[in-house]
Design a protein around this motif. Structure first.
Motif, PDB file in Angstrom:
ATOM      1  N   GLN A  82      -6.368 -10.733  85.174  1.00  0.00           N
ATOM      2  CA  GLN A  82      -6.322  -9.319  84.924  1.00  0.00           C
ATOM      3  C   GLN A  82      -7.575  -8.630  85.513  1.00  0.00           C
ATOM      4  N   THR A  83      -7.582  -7.352  85.980  1.00  0.00           N
ATOM      5  CA  THR A  83      -8.522  -6.723  86.823  1.00  0.00           C
ATOM      6  C   THR A  83      -9.095  -5.524  85.970  1.00  0.00           C
ATOM      7  N   VAL A  84     -10.286  -5.388  85.508  1.00  0.00           N
ATOM      8  CA  VAL A  84     -10.916  -4.086  85.159  1.00  0.00           C
ATOM      9  C   VAL A  84     -11.176  -3.265  86.557  1.00  0.00           C
ATOM     10  N   LEU A  95     -10.618 -11.001  85.274  1.00  0.00           N
ATOM     11  CA  LEU A  95     -10.603 -11.744  84.097  1.00  0.00           C
ATOM     12  C   LEU A  95      -9.771 -12.683  84.193  1.00  0.00           C
ATOM     13  N   PRO A  96     -10.012 -14.109  84.355  1.00  0.00           N
ATOM     14  CA  PRO A  96      -9.179 -15.324  84.595  1.00  0.00           C
ATOM     15  C   PRO A  96      -8.142 -15.389  83.618  1.00  0.00           C
ATOM     16  N   ALA A  97      -6.991 -15.974  83.751  1.00  0.00           N
ATOM     17  CA  ALA A  97      -5.946 -16.005  82.930  1.00  0.00           C
ATOM     18  C   ALA A  97      -6.258 -16.558  81.583  1.00  0.00           C
ATOM     19  N   GLU A  98      -7.086 -17.583  81.722  1.00  0.00           N
ATOM     20  CA  GLU A  98      -7.250 -18.426  80.421  1.00  0.00           C
ATOM     21  C   GLU A  98      -8.074 -17.863  79.738  1.00  0.00           C
ATOM     22  N   MET A  99      -9.001 -16.969  80.189  1.00  0.00           N
ATOM     23  CA  MET A  99      -9.826 -15.971  79.062  1.00  0.00           C
ATOM     24  C   MET A  99      -8.994 -15.102  78.512  1.00  0.00           C
ATOM     25  N   MET A 100      -7.849 -14.521  78.827  1.00  0.00           N
ATOM     26  CA  MET A 100      -7.071 -13.688  78.510  1.00  0.00           C
ATOM     27  C   MET A 100      -5.739 -13.962  77.698  1.00  0.00           C
ATOM     28  N   SER A 101      -4.972 -15.151  78.485  1.00  0.00           N
ATOM     29  CA  SER A 101      -3.961 -15.665  78.091  1.00  0.00           C
ATOM     30  C   SER A 101      -4.017 -17.026  77.296  1.00  0.00           C
ATOM     31  N   GLY A 102      -5.006 -17.605  77.214  1.00  0.00           N
ATOM     32  CA  GLY A 102      -5.133 -19.221  76.447  1.00  0.00           C
ATOM     33  C   GLY A 102      -4.344 -20.159  77.331  1.00  0.00           C
ATOM     34  N   ASP A 103      -4.156 -21.082  76.646  1.00  0.00           N
ATOM     35  CA  ASP A 103      -3.468 -22.393  77.311  1.00  0.00           C
ATOM     36  C   ASP A 103      -2.002 -22.035  77.762  1.00  0.00           C
ATOM     37  N   VAL A 104      -1.453 -21.292  76.841  1.00  0.00           N
ATOM     38  CA  VAL A 104      -0.083 -20.943  77.131  1.00  0.00           C
ATOM     39  C   VAL A 104       0.206 -19.660  76.398  1.00  0.00           C
ATOM     40  N   GLU A 105       1.070 -18.485  77.189  1.00  0.00           N
ATOM     41  CA  GLU A 105       1.238 -17.479  76.557  1.00  0.00           C
ATOM     42  C   GLU A 105       2.804 -17.276  76.531  1.00  0.00           C
ATOM     43  N   ILE A 106       3.144 -16.538  75.583  1.00  0.00           N
ATOM     44  CA  ILE A 106       4.738 -16.404  75.527  1.00  0.00           C
ATOM     45  C   ILE A 106       4.895 -14.954  74.538  1.00  0.00           C
ATOM     46  N   PHE A 107       5.933 -14.164  74.995  1.00  0.00           N
ATOM     47  CA  PHE A 107       6.222 -13.091  74.187  1.00  0.00           C
ATOM     48  C   PHE A 107       6.454 -13.177  72.659  1.00  0.00           C
ATOM     49  N   ARG A 108       6.208 -12.506  71.717  1.00  0.00           N
ATOM     50  CA  ARG A 108       6.427 -12.744  70.335  1.00  0.00           C
ATOM     51  C   ARG A 108       7.739 -12.909  70.132  1.00  0.00           C
ATOM     52  N   GLY A 109       8.475 -12.112  70.698  1.00  0.00           N
ATOM     53  CA  GLY A 109      10.119 -12.017  70.532  1.00  0.00           C
ATOM     54  C   GLY A 109      10.554 -13.212  70.791  1.00  0.00           C
ATOM     55  N   ASP A 110      10.194 -13.856  72.010  1.00  0.00           N
ATOM     56  CA  ASP A 110      10.739 -14.872  72.434  1.00  0.00           C
ATOM     57  C   ASP A 110      10.506 -16.488  71.502  1.00  0.00           C
ATOM     58  N   LEU A 111       9.224 -16.222  71.065  1.00  0.00           N
ATOM     59  CA  LEU A 111       9.011 -17.062  70.117  1.00  0.00           C
ATOM     60  C   LEU A 111       9.570 -17.241  68.699  1.00  0.00           C
ATOM     61  N   ALA A 112       9.766 -15.982  68.267  1.00  0.00           N
ATOM     62  CA  ALA A 112      10.544 -15.949  67.036  1.00  0.00           C
ATOM     63  C   ALA A 112      12.073 -16.245  67.422  1.00  0.00           C
ATOM     64  N   ARG A 113      12.560 -15.834  68.508  1.00  0.00           N
ATOM     65  CA  ARG A 113      13.847 -16.636  68.755  1.00  0.00           C
ATOM     66  C   ARG A 113      13.984 -17.770  68.840  1.00  0.00           C
ATOM     67  N   ILE A 114      13.101 -18.744  69.364  1.00  0.00           N
ATOM     68  CA  ILE A 114      12.903 -20.071  69.667  1.00  0.00           C
ATOM     69  C   ILE A 114      13.096 -20.706  67.965  1.00  0.00           C
ATOM     70  N   MET A 115      12.223 -20.316  67.250  1.00  0.00           N
ATOM     71  CA  MET A 115      12.117 -20.686  65.687  1.00  0.00           C
ATOM     72  C   MET A 115      13.318 -20.520  64.984  1.00  0.00           C
ATOM     73  N   TYR A 116      13.783 -19.046  65.418  1.00  0.00           N
ATOM     74  CA  TYR A 116      15.142 -18.691  64.606  1.00  0.00           C
ATOM     75  C   TYR A 116      16.330 -19.801  64.889  1.00  0.00           C
ATOM     76  N   GLU A 117      16.446 -20.011  66.270  1.00  0.00           N
ATOM     77  CA  GLU A 117      17.701 -20.758  66.692  1.00  0.00           C
ATOM     78  C   GLU A 117      17.650 -22.197  66.117  1.00  0.00           C
ATOM     79  N   ARG A 118      16.086 -22.606  66.098  1.00  0.00           N
ATOM     80  CA  ARG A 118      16.126 -24.137  65.411  1.00  0.00           C
ATOM     81  C   ARG A 118      16.442 -23.968  64.082  1.00  0.00           C
ATOM     82  N   THR A 119      16.195 -22.756  63.253  1.00  0.00           N
ATOM     83  CA  THR A 119      16.588 -23.004  61.736  1.00  0.00           C
ATOM     84  C   THR A 119      17.727 -22.149  61.104  1.00  0.00           C
ATOM     85  N   ARG A 120      18.366 -21.678  62.008  1.00  0.00           N
ATOM     86  CA  ARG A 120      19.365 -20.632  61.720  1.00  0.00           C
ATOM     87  C   ARG A 120      20.750 -21.559  60.893  1.00  0.00           C
ATOM     88  N   ASP A 121      20.791 -22.893  61.345  1.00  0.00           N
ATOM     89  CA  ASP A 121      21.743 -23.559  60.629  1.00  0.00           C
ATOM     90  C   ASP A 121      21.391 -24.049  59.342  1.00  0.00           C
TER      91      ASP A 121
END
Length: 401
Positions: A82-84, A95-121
């Protein structure tokens, strides 16, 4: 299911909130045999949202134990630098990716969906409802709901965010716990008129900033983040037109691409707006009720709140497993082990507002100089370790989950 897992089969747990902390706890508890119900006031699982990141070995250990580390990587944003920029769009600092986005970055909604699909049954999800009242006694918690019939549970966990309804009902009004940090933040989708591809631009003027970023490679869509410094405002969170007027007034006359961003605001139907704030509670547990994630130790942005919530869910479920469902022992251990870790991450969040929207032009130049140095090759590795320090400042116990 192991023998240890069956030890929680007698336990019924109500979790309020289906964003990140709630499904994370549900995933861990369900694997341990507990009977889990998640209630969420939204009519369904919430998609989209800001991108969230994980960094350091603690986050990786927990996500791996949950069985979702590889799936998170498969759905990561692949966000780049990202650039100022200055008002004319010329770069001031990268600003390097690891500074702003950590080791791995994911949309909050995608993360919630992954956990929901693992648990809905294995987990009962109740959408479009919320807790109306809680009454504890020696043997359980009687819960009434805004829509559904009353029910009784062994334990209740508030994982319902910065403005937690559970916390309000059991621990008192927000005014006792919410610490305002002199800034507000807004977010919404905008057309990708800059042609960004998994990169972002940050533009700051004294006391206000606009960020435009493309996180998913969509050539037509980007996201805007607006941050401004302010005294505490009185507003109705449901009054979207009023919030839009506030944003237009606050960002009027700003340079760079801000006029185009404000034009897009008029059509935005996904507007997020909140104070940049932290939650500070005297305790995380009250009888059979516990707070998890942002509800207990949240920060609006910059405090690695998603990572803390994931770790907190791991610790809470693990302590219940080690205690064989003895909530008194488990809740005490959970609070002891998570409190200082959460506080350390919260401290970082206090810098979020001033980072994006320094109060003076001199502070803006000082910020740019500092990050130009920190992003340089000789110091990049050191800065990465520095950003991971809070995220790794906890010793995890061996849990059967």
């Amino acid at each position: 299911m192991t023998k240890q897992t069956k030890h929680l089969a007698h336990l019924s747990v109500l979790v309020s909130g289906a964003s990140v902390a709630g499904p994370a706890l549900a995933l861990n508890l369900a694997r341990l045999g507990a009977r889990v119900t998640v209630v969420e006031k939204a009519p369904g699982l919430r998609g989209g949202g800001f991108a969230v990141d994980f960094r350091g070995h603690v986050h990786r250990t927990v996500l791996t134990s949950m069985g979702i580390w590889d799936e998170i990587h498969a759905h990561q944003t692949h966000m780049g630098r990202q650039t100022v920029v200055a008002a004319d769009g010329s770069p001031r600092v990268d600003l390097p990716a690891e500074m702003m986005s950590g080791d791995v970055e994911i949309f909050r909604g995608d993360l919630a969906r992954i956990m929901y699909e693992r648990t809905r049954d294995d987990v009962e999800y109740v959408f479009g409802d919320s807790i109306a009242s809680l009454a504890q006694d020696a043997d359980g918690v009687d819960v009434t709901f805004e829509q559904g019939a009353p029910r009784r549970f062994d334990l209740v966990v508030g994982a319902d965010g910065l403005h937690s309804n559970t916390r309000r009902l059991v621990f008192g009004d927000d005014s006792r716990h919410l610490r305002f940090l002199d800034h507000y933040v807004a977010g919404f989708d905008v057309p990708n008129h800059l042609g960004l591809d998994r990169t972002g631009r940050v533009y700051s003027e004294p006391g206000r900033a606009v960020v435009v970023g493309n996180y998913d490679g969509d050539p037509d869509r980007a996201g805007a983040l607006l941050v401004f410094r302010s005294g505490e405002l009185s507003y109705d969170r449901r009054d979207v037109p009023g919030i839009k007027r506030t944003l237009r007034d606050r960002f009027a006359g700003m340079g760079w691409e801000v006029p185009a961003v404000l034009d897009a605001l008029e059509e935005a139907d996904d507007l997020y707006f909140d104070a940049i704030a932290q939650i500070h509670v005297d305790r995380l547990v009250e009888g059979r009720v516990a707070l998890l994630g942002d509800a207990g130790y949240g920060a609006t942005m910059g405090g690695m709140g998603t990572g803390v919530a994931i770790v907190g869910a791991h610790v809470l479920a693990g302590e219940l497993a080690l205690a064989g469902g003895d909530f008194r022992t488990a809740f005490t251990e959970y609070e002891t082990r998570i409190r200082e870790f959460a506080k350390g991450c919260q401290k970082i969040s206090g810098n979020a507002g001033p980072f994006f929207a320094p109060p003076t032009e001199r502070r803006i130049r000082s910020r740019d100089r500092m990050y130009r140095i920190l992003a340089s090759r000789p110091l990049a590795r050191f800065f990465k370790r520095l950003t991971e320090k809070a995220a790794t400042d906890i010793k995890l116990r061996e849990y059967p989950c």
